[in-house]
Design an enzyme around this catalytic site. Structure first.
Site, PDB file in Angstrom:
ATOM      1  N   GLU A   1      -2.377   3.834  14.027  1.00 21.85           N
ATOM      2  CA  GLU A   1      -2.015   2.710  14.913  1.00 21.85           C
ATOM      3  C   GLU A   1      -0.482   2.822  14.953  1.00 21.85           C
ATOM      4  O   GLU A   1       0.365   3.313  14.326  1.00 21.85           O
ATOM      5  CB  GLU A   1      -2.503   1.207  14.174  1.00 21.85           C
ATOM      6  CG  GLU A   1      -4.055   1.289  14.342  1.00 21.85           C
ATOM      7  CD  GLU A   1      -4.571  -0.251  14.248  1.00 21.85           C
ATOM      8  OE1 GLU A   1      -3.835  -1.046  14.764  1.00 21.85           O
ATOM      9  OE2 GLU A   1      -5.704  -0.451  13.535  1.00 21.85           O
TER      10      GLU A   1
ATOM     11  N   CYS B   1       0.801  -1.255  -0.062  1.00 24.58           N
ATOM     12  CA  CYS B   1      -0.088  -0.030   0.103  1.00 24.58           C
ATOM     13  C   CYS B   1       0.855   1.405  -0.037  1.00 24.58           C
ATOM     14  O   CYS B   1       0.494   2.404  -0.494  1.00 24.58           O
ATOM     15  CB  CYS B   1      -0.686  -0.094   1.123  1.00 24.58           C
ATOM     16  SG  CYS B   1       0.085  -0.164   2.826  1.00 24.58           S
TER      17      CYS B   1
HETATM   18  P1  NAD Z   1      -9.830  -5.803   0.047  1.00 29.46           P
HETATM   19  O1  NAD Z   1     -10.408  -4.766   0.475  1.00 29.46           O
HETATM   20  O2  NAD Z   1     -10.443  -6.362  -1.248  1.00 29.46           O
HETATM   21  O3  NAD Z   1     -10.094  -7.036   1.025  1.00 29.46           O
HETATM   22  C1  NAD Z   1      -9.515  -6.779   2.373  1.00 29.46           C
HETATM   23  C2  NAD Z   1     -10.336  -7.789   3.258  1.00 29.46           C
HETATM   24  O4  NAD Z   1     -11.718  -7.203   3.588  1.00 29.46           O
HETATM   25  C3  NAD Z   1     -10.392  -9.240   2.837  1.00 29.46           C
HETATM   26  O5  NAD Z   1     -10.375 -10.084   3.870  1.00 29.46           O
HETATM   27  C4  NAD Z   1     -11.664  -9.382   2.260  1.00 29.46           C
HETATM   28  O6  NAD Z   1     -12.555 -10.518   2.334  1.00 29.46           O
HETATM   29  C5  NAD Z   1     -12.691  -8.410   3.259  1.00 29.46           C
HETATM   30  N1  NAD Z   1     -13.767  -7.766   2.632  1.00 29.46           N
HETATM   31  C6  NAD Z   1     -14.089  -7.563   1.252  1.00 29.46           C
HETATM   32  N2  NAD Z   1     -15.388  -6.840   1.616  1.00 29.46           N
HETATM   33  C7  NAD Z   1     -15.786  -6.942   2.458  1.00 29.46           C
HETATM   34  C8  NAD Z   1     -17.130  -6.469   2.825  1.00 29.46           C
HETATM   35  N3  NAD Z   1     -18.049  -5.996   2.376  1.00 29.46           N
HETATM   36  N4  NAD Z   1     -17.188  -6.569   4.382  1.00 29.46           N
HETATM   37  C9  NAD Z   1     -16.326  -7.147   5.159  1.00 29.46           C
HETATM   38  N5  NAD Z   1     -14.977  -7.540   4.734  1.00 29.46           N
HETATM   39  C10 NAD Z   1     -14.975  -7.567   3.161  1.00 29.46           C
HETATM   40  O7  NAD Z   1      -8.409  -5.616  -0.164  1.00 29.46           O
HETATM   41  P2  NAD Z   1      -7.346  -6.483  -0.708  1.00 29.46           P
HETATM   42  O8  NAD Z   1      -7.344  -6.662  -2.251  1.00 29.46           O
HETATM   43  O9  NAD Z   1      -7.106  -7.755   0.195  1.00 29.46           O
HETATM   44  O10 NAD Z   1      -5.789  -5.789  -0.175  1.00 29.46           O
HETATM   45  C11 NAD Z   1      -5.395  -4.847  -1.050  1.00 29.46           C
HETATM   46  C12 NAD Z   1      -5.442  -3.485  -0.652  1.00 29.46           C
HETATM   47  O11 NAD Z   1      -5.515  -3.139   0.807  1.00 29.46           O
HETATM   48  C13 NAD Z   1      -5.028  -2.302  -1.455  1.00 29.46           C
HETATM   49  O12 NAD Z   1      -5.927  -1.177  -1.779  1.00 29.46           O
HETATM   50  C14 NAD Z   1      -4.047  -1.903  -0.500  1.00 29.46           C
HETATM   51  O13 NAD Z   1      -3.457  -0.395  -0.713  1.00 29.46           O
HETATM   52  C15 NAD Z   1      -4.619  -1.853   0.847  1.00 29.46           C
HETATM   53  N6  NAD Z   1      -3.607  -2.147   2.070  1.00 29.46           N
HETATM   54  C16 NAD Z   1      -3.667  -1.018   2.719  1.00 29.46           C
HETATM   55  C17 NAD Z   1      -2.776  -0.926   3.725  1.00 29.46           C
HETATM   56  C18 NAD Z   1      -2.561   0.313   4.424  1.00 29.46           C
HETATM   57  O14 NAD Z   1      -1.618   0.000   5.677  1.00 29.46           O
HETATM   58  N7  NAD Z   1      -2.902   1.413   4.332  1.00 29.46           N
HETATM   59  C19 NAD Z   1      -1.772  -2.024   3.803  1.00 29.46           C
HETATM   60  C20 NAD Z   1      -2.251  -3.113   2.798  1.00 29.46           C
HETATM   61  C21 NAD Z   1      -2.957  -3.048   2.047  1.00 29.46           C
HETATM   62  O1  6OD Z   2       4.516  -1.913   8.646  1.00 27.21           O
HETATM   63  C1  6OD Z   2       3.312  -1.764   8.871  1.00 27.21           C
HETATM   64  O2  6OD Z   2       3.055  -1.869  10.117  1.00 27.21           O
HETATM   65  C2  6OD Z   2       2.319  -1.755   7.938  1.00 27.21           C
HETATM   66  N1  6OD Z   2       1.013  -1.527   8.481  1.00 27.21           N
HETATM   67  C3  6OD Z   2       2.795  -1.858   6.638  1.00 27.21           C
HETATM   68  C4  6OD Z   2       1.643  -1.762   5.458  1.00 27.21           C
HETATM   69  C5  6OD Z   2       1.961  -2.085   4.281  1.00 27.21           C
HETATM   70  C6  6OD Z   2       1.001  -2.044   3.328  1.00 27.21           C
HETATM   71  O3  6OD Z   2       1.214  -2.786   2.239  1.00 27.21           O
END
Ligand code: NAD
Ligand code: 6OD
Length: 484
Positions: A465, A286
């Protein structure tokens, strides 16, 4: 075939309905995931609630801390099992999983155990109207049962980043891992049992989002707070679910992060830094950099150097020596990423390198591989520049002045992270103050100190967090007033 069971009240629980888990490297089915329905989610929430009132709730902070240290030690003792599970689920390079994902899985328990052990709470002596005194002090109490909904890109790291502080604060959790990555969350159930964490403290329910375990969990009235990492539009759906019962949320969402390279930057370090931030974990981070802005005097030289780095990345399966780029997580995600590769071409981008799929030998040809890709020449309004692709790609554009770089960096709905490369300390501090993000790295990227605030602004999240900021979310402060 491997069975990924739910983990409820200390037991591994099978269900009648399963779905296949496929390996990203060759799309082979490697396991069956047991999907939790409403009954299993109810059971998990009930177990978590009972544990709050049971031995876990009665434990002293010192006892909890000892158990969390034991969890960290046991993850380290079973390092190879966690590594294998994470590599099988994600296909990420062994060098990455063994240096980042698994060590952080253990550290997330150790660090928050240390923080809860050492955190002070406030206390004030006050004067009372009768001329006497009173003492006011705060008690930090758990918020209750926490629903933890996780993505697939850094499965163990991101799940424990929330479970660690939640448990340190005395809560119990029900985790919904991504449907793409059931492995390490399930394995953690074995660790919890082994070290003696009471039943019901840590629960795992497998499944999808809407109409499945994700929705059942986030709508469940027995869940007191929801912490979520994932896409912004999923965050919107979860926030709507959390509105019922006005339950607090902590959201770490998507990003469209800018990398800014000034002409005075240490050139080699900047190129190496942007190579990591654009391509690490096949761009599925992300915090990654999908928009790069380079000051005009070094623009051509930078584009050529990044192209050389991208072309030197070694694509292949996790355990192959020297591999630096794994596959994307799924066929569906590959189609999404390739649709942006197509859009860029259709909008007239110059494809500096990549833009398609690599040819892979044997069974690997079925995997979800894409080429690391660099574009130039797109307008800033392009969806490729405005929307999160979450693949190994970036667009590079030139800029002239500091003000222009700030305006470009901020011209997005997202506000997660940025990485700025300059040797001018004044420029660095001005950029840090002006760019609308939760995380600003100067001459670095993804340097983490778990005591610091982590999170995004604008459409990239709600709340912070990390360190004591995690405690703010995972505890309620109760003020006690004692007339002396
Ligand atoms: P996603 O939102 O598709 O899914 C994440 C989780 O949410 C999964 O477990 C999924 O099953 C669940 N989910 C989906 N729809 C739901 C609903 N309506 N109600 C409850 N749960 C639901 O995300 P992904 O594709 O797994 O991950 C990639 C995304 O995550 C990217 O957009 C990335 O930028 C973001 N991300 C953000 C951070 C951060 O720290 N800001 C870190 C990692 C990933
Ligand atoms: O390093 C972390 O604690 C953290 N939340 C990283 C997020 C990475 C996103 O893909």
């Amino acid at each position: 075939m491997k069975q990924f069971h739910n983990f409820i009240n200390g037991e591994f629980v099978a269900t009648a309905k399963t779905f296949p888990k496929r390996a990203p490297v060759d799309n082979r089915v490697i396991g069956a995931v047991h999907e939790a329905g409403p009954a299993q989610v109810d059971a998990a929430v009930a177990a978590a609630r009972a544990a709050l009132a049971g031995p876990w709730g009665k434990m002293s902070v010192v006892q909890r801390v000892e158990l969390l240290y034991a969890v960290a030690d046991e993850i380290n003792r079973r390092f190879d099992d966690f590594l294998e599970a994470e590599m099988a689920d994600t296909g990420k390079p062994k060098s990455l999983a063994s240096h980042v994902d698994i060590p952080r899985g253990a550290a997330n328990f150790k660090v928050f155990a240390d923080i809860i052990k050492n955190v002070p709470t406030e206390s004030f002596e006050m004067a009372t109207p009768d001329g006497g005194k009173a003492l006011s002090y705060a008690l930090r109490t758990p918020i209750g049962v926490v629903g933890v909904v996780c993505p697939w890109n850094l499965p163990l790291l991101l799940m424990t980043w929330k479970v660690g502080p939640a448990l340190a604060c005395g809560n119990t959790v029900v985790v919904k891992p991504s449907e793409e990555t059931p492995g390490t969350a399930t394995l953690l159930g074995e660790v919890m049992n082994k070290v003696g964490v009471p039943k019901g403290v840590y629960n795992v329910v497998h499944g999808f989002g809407p109409g499945s375990a994700g929705e059942f969990l986030t709508r469940h009235p027995g869940v007191n707070a929801i912490t979520f990492t994932g896409e912004t539009r999923t965050g919107e759906a979860i926030m709507a679910a959390a509105a019922k019962g006005v339950r607090p949320v902590s959201f770490e969402l998507g990003g469209k992060n800018a990398g800014i390279v000034f002409a005075d930057a240490d050139f080699e370090k900047a190129v190496a830094g942007i190579t990591r931030s654009a391509f690490e974990n096949c761009g599925q981070v992300c915090l990654g950099t999908e928009r790069v802005y380079v000051q005009r005097p070094i623009f051509d030289k930078f584009v050529a150097a990044l192209k050389a780095k991208a072309e030197a990345l070694k694509v292949g399966p996790s355990e192959e020596p020297g591999v630096t780029l794994g596959p994307l997580i799924s066929g569906e995600h590959k189609s999404k990423v390739l649709s942006y590769y197509e859009k860029a071409r259709a909008e007239g981008a110059k494809v500096v390198t990549g833009g398609g799929t690599p040819s892979m030998p044997g069974t690997l040809a079925e995997g979800h591989w894409v080429q690391p890709t660099i574009w130039t020449g797109l307008p800033e309004s392009s969806p490729v520049i405005q929307e999160e692709v979450f693949g190994p790609c970036c667009h590079i554009a030139p800029f002239d002045t500091e003000e222009e770089a700030i305006a470009l960096a901020n011209a997005t709905n997202y506000g997660l992270a940025t990485t700025v490369w300059t040797q001018n300390i004044g420029t660095a501090h001005r950029m840090a103050a002006a760019i609308e993000v939760g995380l600003c790295w100067i001459n670095s990227w993804f340097l983490r100190d778990l005591r610091t605030a982590f999170g995004g602004s604008k459409a990239s999240g709600i709340g912070r967090e990390g360190g004591v900021h995690s405690l703010e979310f995972y505890t309620e402060l109760r003020n006690v007033m004692v007339k002396l």
